[in-house]
Design a protein around this motif. Sequence first.
Motif, mmCIF file in Angstrom:
data_model
loop_
_atom_site.group_PDB
_atom_site.id
_atom_site.type_symbol
_atom_site.label_atom_id
_atom_site.label_comp_id
_atom_site.label_asym_id
_atom_site.label_seq_id
_atom_site.Cartn_x
_atom_site.Cartn_y
_atom_site.Cartn_z
ATOM 1 N N SER A 15 18.169 -1.579 -8.397
ATOM 2 C CA SER A 15 18.186 -2.463 -7.232
ATOM 3 C C SER A 15 16.772 -2.572 -6.679
ATOM 4 C CB SER A 15 19.112 -1.901 -6.151
ATOM 5 O OG SER A 15 18.539 -0.734 -5.582
ATOM 6 N N GLU A 16 16.637 -3.483 -5.719
ATOM 7 C CA GLU A 16 15.343 -3.663 -5.061
ATOM 8 C C GLU A 16 14.877 -2.352 -4.446
ATOM 9 O OE1 GLU A 16 13.364 -6.190 -1.381
ATOM 10 O OE2 GLU A 16 15.282 -6.815 -2.196
ATOM 11 N N THR A 17 15.800 -1.629 -3.822
ATOM 12 C CA THR A 17 15.440 -0.373 -3.180
ATOM 13 C C THR A 17 14.904 0.619 -4.200
ATOM 14 O OG1 THR A 17 17.164 -0.741 -1.541
ATOM 15 C CG2 THR A 17 16.307 1.485 -1.728
ATOM 16 N N ASP A 18 15.513 0.681 -5.375
ATOM 17 C CA ASP A 18 15.079 1.644 -6.393
ATOM 18 C C ASP A 18 13.643 1.387 -6.839
ATOM 19 O OD1 ASP A 18 17.533 2.848 -6.276
ATOM 20 O OD2 ASP A 18 18.284 1.955 -8.124
ATOM 21 N N ILE A 19 13.289 0.133 -7.150
ATOM 22 C CA ILE A 19 11.929 -0.143 -7.616
ATOM 23 C C ILE A 19 10.920 0.107 -6.498
ATOM 24 C CG2 ILE A 19 11.889 -2.637 -7.180
ATOM 25 C CD1 ILE A 19 10.343 -2.842 -9.896
ATOM 26 N N ILE A 20 11.284 -0.200 -5.286
ATOM 27 C CA ILE A 20 10.397 0.059 -4.144
ATOM 28 C C ILE A 20 10.216 1.567 -3.962
ATOM 29 C CG2 ILE A 20 10.211 -0.130 -1.625
ATOM 30 C CD1 ILE A 20 11.522 -2.958 -1.996
ATOM 31 N N GLU A 21 11.289 2.332 -4.109
ATOM 32 C CA GLU A 21 11.187 3.792 -4.010
ATOM 33 C C GLU A 21 10.298 4.365 -5.111
ATOM 34 O OE1 GLU A 21 15.129 5.452 -3.916
ATOM 35 O OE2 GLU A 21 15.567 4.568 -1.966
ATOM 36 N N VAL A 22 10.409 3.825 -6.320
ATOM 37 C CA VAL A 22 9.557 4.284 -7.423
ATOM 38 C C VAL A 22 8.093 4.018 -7.087
ATOM 39 C CG1 VAL A 22 8.899 3.836 -9.819
ATOM 40 C CG2 VAL A 22 11.312 4.072 -9.224
ATOM 41 N N ILE A 23 7.782 2.812 -6.632
ATOM 42 C CA ILE A 23 6.400 2.454 -6.274
ATOM 43 C C ILE A 23 5.890 3.374 -5.175
ATOM 44 C CG2 ILE A 23 4.951 0.674 -5.213
ATOM 45 C CD1 ILE A 23 6.771 -1.397 -6.719
ATOM 46 N N GLU A 24 6.702 3.591 -4.141
ATOM 47 C CA GLU A 24 6.262 4.435 -3.025
ATOM 48 C C GLU A 24 6.100 5.893 -3.441
ATOM 49 O OE1 GLU A 24 8.946 3.365 0.181
ATOM 50 O OE2 GLU A 24 7.713 1.601 0.643
ATOM 51 N N THR A 25 6.913 6.370 -4.354
ATOM 52 C CA THR A 25 6.770 7.740 -4.854
ATOM 53 C C THR A 25 5.465 7.896 -5.635
ATOM 54 O OG1 THR A 25 9.164 8.043 -4.953
ATOM 55 C CG2 THR A 25 7.826 9.511 -6.330
ATOM 56 N N VAL A 26 5.161 6.919 -6.484
ATOM 57 C CA VAL A 26 3.914 6.971 -7.253
ATOM 58 C C VAL A 26 2.718 6.924 -6.314
ATOM 59 C CG1 VAL A 26 2.480 5.762 -8.939
ATOM 60 C CG2 VAL A 26 4.944 5.989 -9.331
ATOM 61 N N ILE A 27 2.743 6.017 -5.348
ATOM 62 C CA ILE A 27 1.637 5.906 -4.398
ATOM 63 C C ILE A 27 1.469 7.203 -3.622
ATOM 64 C CG2 ILE A 27 0.893 4.762 -2.260
ATOM 65 C CD1 ILE A 27 2.032 2.143 -3.491
ATOM 66 N N ALA A 28 2.569 7.799 -3.168
ATOM 67 C CA ALA A 28 2.492 9.061 -2.426
ATOM 68 C C ALA A 28 1.859 10.164 -3.273
ATOM 69 C CB ALA A 28 3.878 9.478 -1.950
ATOM 70 N N SER A 29 2.116 10.153 -4.574
ATOM 71 C CA SER A 29 1.546 11.197 -5.437
ATOM 72 C C SER A 29 0.057 10.985 -5.693
ATOM 73 C CB SER A 29 2.300 11.262 -6.767
ATOM 74 O OG SER A 29 1.985 10.162 -7.590
ATOM 75 N N LEU A 30 -0.421 9.740 -5.586
ATOM 76 C CA LEU A 30 -1.834 9.446 -5.857
ATOM 77 C C LEU A 30 -2.687 9.348 -4.598
ATOM 78 C CD1 LEU A 30 -1.439 6.706 -8.615
ATOM 79 C CD2 LEU A 30 -2.117 9.085 -8.940
ATOM 80 N N ASP A 31 -2.086 9.006 -3.481
ATOM 81 C CA ASP A 31 -2.816 8.796 -2.225
ATOM 82 C C ASP A 31 -3.495 10.094 -1.803
ATOM 83 O OD1 ASP A 31 -3.775 7.836 0.192
ATOM 84 O OD2 ASP A 31 -1.834 7.917 1.198
ATOM 85 N N GLN A 32 -4.827 10.074 -1.810
ATOM 86 C CA GLN A 32 -5.576 11.301 -1.554
ATOM 87 C C GLN A 32 -5.975 11.498 -0.095
ATOM 88 O OE1 GLN A 32 -8.746 10.785 -4.409
ATOM 89 N NE2 GLN A 32 -7.534 11.702 -6.041
ATOM 90 N N SER A 33 -5.693 10.514 0.740
ATOM 91 C CA SER A 33 -6.123 10.658 2.133
ATOM 92 C C SER A 33 -5.042 10.259 3.129
ATOM 93 C CB SER A 33 -7.385 9.825 2.375
ATOM 94 O OG SER A 33 -7.094 8.448 2.164
ATOM 95 N N ASP A 34 -3.791 10.296 2.695
ATOM 96 C CA ASP A 34 -2.677 9.933 3.571
ATOM 97 C C ASP A 34 -2.909 8.579 4.227
ATOM 98 O OD1 ASP A 34 -0.304 11.193 3.738
ATOM 99 O OD2 ASP A 34 -0.777 12.392 5.510
ATOM 100 N N SER A 35 -3.420 7.625 3.453
ATOM 101 C CA SER A 35 -3.813 6.332 4.003
ATOM 102 C C SER A 35 -2.890 5.196 3.598
ATOM 103 C CB SER A 35 -5.233 6.001 3.521
ATOM 104 O OG SER A 35 -5.221 5.843 2.105
ATOM 105 N N ALA A 36 -1.823 5.490 2.879
ATOM 106 C CA ALA A 36 -0.969 4.429 2.336
ATOM 107 C C ALA A 36 -0.365 3.584 3.443
ATOM 108 C CB ALA A 36 0.120 5.030 1.470
#
Length: 153
Positions: free
Chosen positions: A17-38
């Motif tokens: 669903s839309e929610t699932d792909i958005i959650e995947v994107i946000e999980t990846v970003i959270a794992s890479l974001d080095q300055s809590d700036s997302a």
Amino acid sequence: MTSYPSEPDLTSSLPSSETDIIEVIETVIASLDQSDSAMVNQTDGGHLWKFKYGSVEVFVQLTGTSDEDTFTVWSSVLGLPAQNEPQLMKKLLEMNWLSTFEACFGIFNAQIVVLSSRTVAELSPGEVSRLITVVATIADDNDELLQAEFGIK
């Protein structure tokens, strides 16, 4: 009558669903974001995320969740105009061939960017992760070098 096992479900790794792909994107970003700036901006045109990775800002855009919508990741590495632009373009074309994997260098809004874009059709969580990681890493690995060599001083 012989019974055969059913075909494996090849879509089990796809967001359902839309929610699932958005959650995947946000999980990846959270794992890479080095300055809590997302940050995320949601409009009728889709979602746009921005986060900091090393010395670059990375943008992730999802125009929607239908098969025809697009998933795009980009990061600026050098502003234009630049010094010795013919040599810069030659270098970028060579790098596109040798070292950018599923990404490439391009020009967007008077900026040299690293980008990757594809349709949402059959987009897997692993591919979402790989494309975001590849763009962020290539941009971070090359921005300072390109700015030092070709940036206007």
